[in-house]
Scaffold this motif. Structure first.
Motif, mmCIF file in Angstrom:
data_model
loop_
_atom_site.group_PDB
_atom_site.id
_atom_site.type_symbol
_atom_site.label_atom_id
_atom_site.label_comp_id
_atom_site.label_asym_id
_atom_site.label_seq_id
_atom_site.Cartn_x
_atom_site.Cartn_y
_atom_site.Cartn_z
ATOM 1 N N THR A 36 0.840 -1.195 0.000
ATOM 2 C CA THR A 36 0.000 0.000 0.000
ATOM 3 C C THR A 36 0.876 1.246 0.000
ATOM 4 O O THR A 36 1.863 1.313 0.749
ATOM 5 C CB THR A 36 -0.894 0.009 1.251
ATOM 6 N N PRO A 37 0.583 2.255 -0.820
ATOM 7 C CA PRO A 37 1.395 3.474 -0.824
ATOM 8 C C PRO A 37 1.503 4.103 0.564
ATOM 9 O O PRO A 37 0.544 4.084 1.348
ATOM 10 C CB PRO A 37 0.636 4.393 -1.790
ATOM 11 N N ALA A 38 2.676 4.636 0.862
ATOM 12 C CA ALA A 38 2.915 5.280 2.158
ATOM 13 C C ALA A 38 3.850 6.467 1.947
ATOM 14 O O ALA A 38 5.066 6.358 2.121
ATOM 15 C CB ALA A 38 3.517 4.288 3.153
ATOM 16 N N PRO A 39 3.307 7.615 1.535
ATOM 17 C CA PRO A 39 4.159 8.771 1.239
ATOM 18 C C PRO A 39 4.724 9.402 2.500
ATOM 19 O O PRO A 39 4.108 9.358 3.569
ATOM 20 C CB PRO A 39 3.205 9.734 0.529
ATOM 21 N N PRO A 40 5.908 10.020 2.383
ATOM 22 C CA PRO A 40 6.469 10.758 3.515
ATOM 23 C C PRO A 40 5.772 12.104 3.677
ATOM 24 O O PRO A 40 4.969 12.509 2.821
ATOM 25 C CB PRO A 40 7.930 10.949 3.098
ATOM 26 N N ASP A 41 6.103 12.807 4.741
ATOM 27 C CA ASP A 41 5.573 14.157 4.948
ATOM 28 C C ASP A 41 6.340 15.193 4.134
ATOM 29 O O ASP A 41 5.811 16.267 3.841
ATOM 30 C CB ASP A 41 5.640 14.522 6.433
ATOM 31 N N ALA A 42 7.596 14.860 3.794
ATOM 32 C CA ALA A 42 8.419 15.771 2.999
ATOM 33 C C ALA A 42 9.529 14.969 2.345
ATOM 34 O O ALA A 42 9.857 13.852 2.769
ATOM 35 C CB ALA A 42 9.009 16.877 3.870
ATOM 36 N N VAL A 43 10.106 15.552 1.289
ATOM 37 C CA VAL A 43 11.236 14.931 0.596
ATOM 38 C C VAL A 43 12.388 15.921 0.573
ATOM 39 O O VAL A 43 12.209 17.079 0.165
ATOM 40 C CB VAL A 43 10.869 14.524 -0.852
ATOM 41 N N ALA A 44 13.558 15.458 1.015
ATOM 42 C CA ALA A 44 14.759 16.294 1.041
ATOM 43 C C ALA A 44 15.722 15.840 -0.050
ATOM 44 O O ALA A 44 15.858 14.639 -0.303
ATOM 45 C CB ALA A 44 15.438 16.197 2.406
ATOM 46 N N TYR A 45 16.408 16.813 -0.660
ATOM 47 C CA TYR A 45 17.363 16.541 -1.729
ATOM 48 C C TYR A 45 18.737 17.099 -1.345
ATOM 49 O O TYR A 45 19.125 18.178 -1.801
ATOM 50 C CB TYR A 45 16.892 17.161 -3.048
ATOM 51 N N PRO A 46 19.492 16.392 -0.521
ATOM 52 C CA PRO A 46 20.809 16.897 -0.130
ATOM 53 C C PRO A 46 21.809 16.807 -1.276
ATOM 54 O O PRO A 46 21.631 16.003 -2.206
ATOM 55 C CB PRO A 46 21.206 15.963 1.008
ATOM 56 N N GLU A 47 22.856 17.607 -1.172
ATOM 57 C CA GLU A 47 23.923 17.594 -2.176
ATOM 58 C C GLU A 47 25.281 17.241 -1.583
ATOM 59 O O GLU A 47 26.228 16.992 -2.330
ATOM 60 C CB GLU A 47 23.988 18.955 -2.882
ATOM 61 N N THR A 48 25.388 17.205 -0.258
ATOM 62 C CA THR A 48 26.655 16.901 0.402
ATOM 63 C C THR A 48 26.402 16.022 1.630
ATOM 64 O O THR A 48 25.276 15.976 2.162
ATOM 65 C CB THR A 48 27.378 18.179 0.866
ATOM 66 N N THR A 49 27.461 15.385 2.071
ATOM 67 C CA THR A 49 27.370 14.589 3.301
ATOM 68 C C THR A 49 27.026 15.467 4.489
ATOM 69 O O THR A 49 26.250 15.068 5.372
ATOM 70 C CB THR A 49 28.701 13.858 3.550
ATOM 71 N N ASP A 50 27.598 16.663 4.546
ATOM 72 C CA ASP A 50 27.291 17.572 5.656
ATOM 73 C C ASP A 50 25.807 17.896 5.710
ATOM 74 O O ASP A 50 25.225 17.996 6.805
ATOM 75 C CB ASP A 50 28.116 18.855 5.534
ATOM 76 N N GLU A 51 25.182 18.050 4.541
ATOM 77 C CA GLU A 51 23.740 18.311 4.543
ATOM 78 C C GLU A 51 22.957 17.099 5.040
ATOM 79 O O GLU A 51 21.970 17.258 5.773
ATOM 80 C CB GLU A 51 23.271 18.706 3.141
ATOM 81 N N VAL A 52 23.391 15.895 4.661
ATOM 82 C CA VAL A 52 22.729 14.696 5.168
ATOM 83 C C VAL A 52 22.848 14.657 6.692
ATOM 84 O O VAL A 52 21.884 14.354 7.405
ATOM 85 C CB VAL A 52 23.330 13.429 4.543
ATOM 86 N N SER A 53 24.032 14.994 7.202
ATOM 87 C CA SER A 53 24.235 15.027 8.653
ATOM 88 C C SER A 53 23.305 16.031 9.317
ATOM 89 O O SER A 53 22.698 15.739 10.364
ATOM 90 C CB SER A 53 25.691 15.374 8.966
#
Length: 457
Positions: A36-53
């Motif tokens: 069954t579909p289960a969408p998130p509340d938001a989608v993030a598009y990081p460009e660097t490891t620091d942003e993922v952190s």
């Protein structure tokens, strides 16, 4: 502390690279299969490891789930946001960072796909051999410990990842492994994260082994009157030590699907699809010996493909098998099984599975990477029929338990996700509890891809 608070704070960090649009959320809430579909509340598009952190630190502070996303080709609901939260889409982290040609390794970001990597490597005389069929992101392939058509020769992702960079649940950035080909220095954290499906950390960089492009490559396809002869040919080929690069099995129903989907003109019989890599002389010798074995086992219609375009057409057909099978029943979705057994038990597992499906009310074409004992049944169901889905789940349950009884595993390459959770205790016993202990220690708030691989609350 709420998910909404996390999204507000993330917006100040990522700006337009954090989206709450329904279309984007829906795309990241779909599965390739029956879930069954289960969408998130938001989608993030990081460009660097620091942003993922930063993303993980903020989400941890607000108890907000974080779900990694590569290309969304997984089959067990791995990337569904079943508890809401933020999906981290790695598509903008898709760079080749370093090619170490003399050492035959490469450093990449997780959003790079396997096809894009091999296109980038073409001029070097090297290639990355793991081929799951789908053009998956390499970070996702590592996270699910993927393998595919070439695993019989080159191994799985577990055999081809040298080192990782990983963001942990508290936002710390660690490096595991090195470019050295062996080490005795401490715990093997690299292989702890390979196959962890984003539940212990988010992979932000990979160091992968490469192989030399073979001097010669030859592929072939041949037909058999029955499944037993085809599978026995596989077993004999492996036991004889023929160095196959690929050996794939498709049953009669799959051959019919190929004909309808790709105008393949294959006899509606069981088939083997094989490929050899090596020197010109070596490949010719291996091909001749395999051809003799096929004849001994009653195979027919033996066709070799040595030209690149012919081989590409052959393997494209195999790579598109899932979509060809889906198209064979209009409007269907699928429950995809993924069994792996010792090679000596392969014939029994396939034949008992075929007989079980034959007595059911739903179609289930069988195919797989049988050179390492791995095969799949694609159980086609009407998405509006609860009865058919329950019948498919019952078939799958018997297949899984059959594989375990034969000394095998519930998943050879697709991973656990949500779909295989109920079988983990039977396969691993108390070791599954140890996995949950690791999860609690490394992710005490259970924010990293919750509800997958283990049960912690």
């Amino acid at each position: 502390m709420t998910i909404a608070d996390a999204i507000t704070e993330l917006s100040s960090v990522l700006g337009e690279r954090l989206t709450t649009s329904k279309s984007d959320r829906d795309i990241h809430g779909r599965s390739e299969t029956y879930f069954t579909p289960a969408p998130p509340d938001a989608v993030a598009y990081p460009e660097t490891t620091d942003e993922v952190s930063q993303i993980v630190r903020i989400c941890a502070a607000h108890d907000c789930p974080v779900i990694p996303w590569g290309t969304g080709t997984s089959l067990e609901g791995h990337s569904l946001a079943i508890r809401g939260g933020v999906t981290v889409d790695f598509s903008r982290m898709d760079k080749v960072l370093a090619i170490n040609q003399e050492d035959m390794d490469v450093v990449i970001q997780p959003g790079l796909t396997r096809v894009a990597l091999n296109d980038h490597l073409r001029a070097t005389g090297l290639f990355f051999p793991i081929d799951p069929g789908a053009n998956a992101a390499l970070g996702g392939m590592a996270a699910t410990r993927a393998s595919g058509t070439t695993a019989v020769r080159y191994g799985t992702m577990a055999d081809n990842v040298l080192a990782l960079e990983v963001v942990l649940a508290d936002g710390r950035i660690i490096r595991t492994g090195s470019r050295a080909r062996k080490s005795s220095a401490g715990y093997d954290l690299t292989h702890l994260f390979v196959g962890s499906e984003g539940t212990l950390g988010l992979i932000t960089e990979l160091t992968l082994k490469l192989q030399g492009i073979p001097e010669a490559t030859s592929a072939a396809i041949c037909a058999f009157e029955n499944i037993e002869a085809a599978v026995q040919t596989v077993i004999m080929t492996i036991q004889m030590g023929l160095p196959l690069a690929r050996i794939e099995f498709v049953d009669t129903a799959t051959a019919a699907a190929f004909n309808a989907y790709a105008e393949a003109c294959m006899p509606e019989k069981a088939h083997l699809m094989v490929e050899f890599h090596g020197s010109d002389a070596g490949v010719q010798e291996q091909a001749e010996r395999f051809g003799e074995l096929v004849s001994e086992m009653g195979g027919s219609g033996f066709k070799w493909a040595t030209r690149t375009e012919d081989r590409s057409a052959l393997w494209k057909m195999r790579h598109d098998a899932y979509y060809a099978i889906l198209a064979s029943r209009k409007g269907a979705t699928a429950l995809v099984t993924d069994l792996c057994v010792p090679i000596s038990k392969l014939a029994q597992a396939v034949e008992e599975t075929r007989a079980d499906i034959a007595t059911s009310n739903i179609p289930g074409p069988i195919l797989g990477h049988v050179g390492d004992g791995n095969f799949h049944a694609i159980l086609l169901v009407d998405p509006g029929s609860k009865a058919e889905l329950e019948e498919a789940k019952s078939l799958s349950d018997r297949m899984v338990n059959r594989a375990l009884d034969l000394g095998g595993t519930v998943t050879g390459e697709h991973g656990v996700g949500m779909g295989k959770l109920d079988y983990m205790h039977r396969e691993h016993g108390e070791a599954w509890g140890v996995m949950a202990d690791l999860k609690r220690t490394m992710d005490p708030k259970n924010i990293l891809n919750p509800g997958k691989v283990v049960r912690v609350n």
